[in-house]
Design a protein around this motif. Structure first.
Motif, short mmCIF file in Angstrom:
data_model
loop_
_atom_site.label_atom_id
_atom_site.label_comp_id
_atom_site.label_asym_id
_atom_site.label_seq_id
_atom_site.Cartn_x
_atom_site.Cartn_y
_atom_site.Cartn_z
N MET A 1 0.84 -1.18 0.00
CA MET A 1 0.00 0.00 0.00
C MET A 1 0.89 1.25 0.00
N SER A 2 0.71 2.14 -0.96
CA SER A 2 1.54 3.34 -1.02
C SER A 2 0.78 4.53 -0.45
N LYS A 3 1.52 5.40 0.19
CA LYS A 3 0.92 6.61 0.75
C LYS A 3 0.82 7.69 -0.32
N THR A 4 -0.22 8.47 -0.25
CA THR A 4 -0.38 9.60 -1.14
C THR A 4 0.45 10.75 -0.60
N MET A 5 1.16 11.42 -1.50
CA MET A 5 1.98 12.56 -1.10
C MET A 5 1.12 13.80 -1.03
N MET A 6 0.94 14.31 0.17
CA MET A 6 0.21 15.55 0.37
C MET A 6 1.20 16.70 0.40
N GLN A 7 0.82 17.81 -0.22
CA GLN A 7 1.64 19.01 -0.17
C GLN A 7 0.84 20.12 0.45
N GLN A 8 1.54 21.02 1.13
CA GLN A 8 0.90 22.14 1.77
C GLN A 8 1.68 23.41 1.46
N ALA A 9 0.94 24.48 1.20
CA ALA A 9 1.54 25.80 1.02
C ALA A 9 0.77 26.77 1.90
N THR A 10 1.50 27.63 2.59
CA THR A 10 0.88 28.58 3.51
C THR A 10 1.37 29.98 3.17
N CYS A 11 0.42 30.88 2.99
CA CYS A 11 0.69 32.29 2.71
C CYS A 11 1.13 32.98 4.00
N ALA A 12 1.86 34.05 3.88
CA ALA A 12 2.28 34.82 5.05
C ALA A 12 1.10 35.33 5.87
N CYS A 13 -0.07 35.49 5.23
CA CYS A 13 -1.26 35.97 5.94
C CYS A 13 -1.95 34.86 6.73
N GLY A 14 -1.50 33.61 6.55
CA GLY A 14 -2.08 32.50 7.28
C GLY A 14 -2.95 31.58 6.43
N PHE A 15 -3.32 32.00 5.23
CA PHE A 15 -4.10 31.16 4.32
C PHE A 15 -3.28 29.93 3.97
N SER A 16 -3.89 28.75 4.08
CA SER A 16 -3.16 27.50 3.85
C SER A 16 -3.95 26.56 2.96
N VAL A 17 -3.23 25.84 2.10
CA VAL A 17 -3.83 24.86 1.21
C VAL A 17 -3.06 23.56 1.35
N THR A 18 -3.80 22.45 1.47
CA THR A 18 -3.20 21.12 1.48
C THR A 18 -3.89 20.31 0.40
N SER A 19 -3.11 19.66 -0.45
CA SER A 19 -3.70 18.91 -1.56
C SER A 19 -2.78 17.78 -1.99
N GLU A 20 -3.38 16.74 -2.55
CA GLU A 20 -2.62 15.66 -3.19
C GLU A 20 -2.23 16.07 -4.60
N ASN A 21 -2.93 17.05 -5.16
CA ASN A 21 -2.75 17.45 -6.54
C ASN A 21 -1.95 18.75 -6.60
#
Length: 53
Positions: A1-21
């Motif tokens: 079973m392989s794990k999906t690679m999640m990536q996260q990017a966070t703006c200096a203002c605190g807005f954050s996105v986490t996605s596999e895509n």
């Protein structure tokens, strides 16, 4: 079973996105930067701020 690679990017203002895509992550961060900060970010800019989670 392989794990999906999640990536996260966070703006200096605190807005954050986490996605596999990565394309989705880039688009959301670019849209946020443009609409909230009147700033243009390249794909390379977003990839540089993203980290695996």
């Amino acid at each position: 079973m392989s794990k999906t690679m999640m990536q996260q990017a966070t703006c200096a203002c605190g807005f954050s996105v986490t996605s596999e895509n990565e394309d989705e992550l880039v688009k959301i961060i670019q849209d946020h930067a443009h609409s909230k900060h009147d700033k243009e970010m390249t794909v390379a800019d977003v990839k540089a701020m993203a980290k695996q989670v």
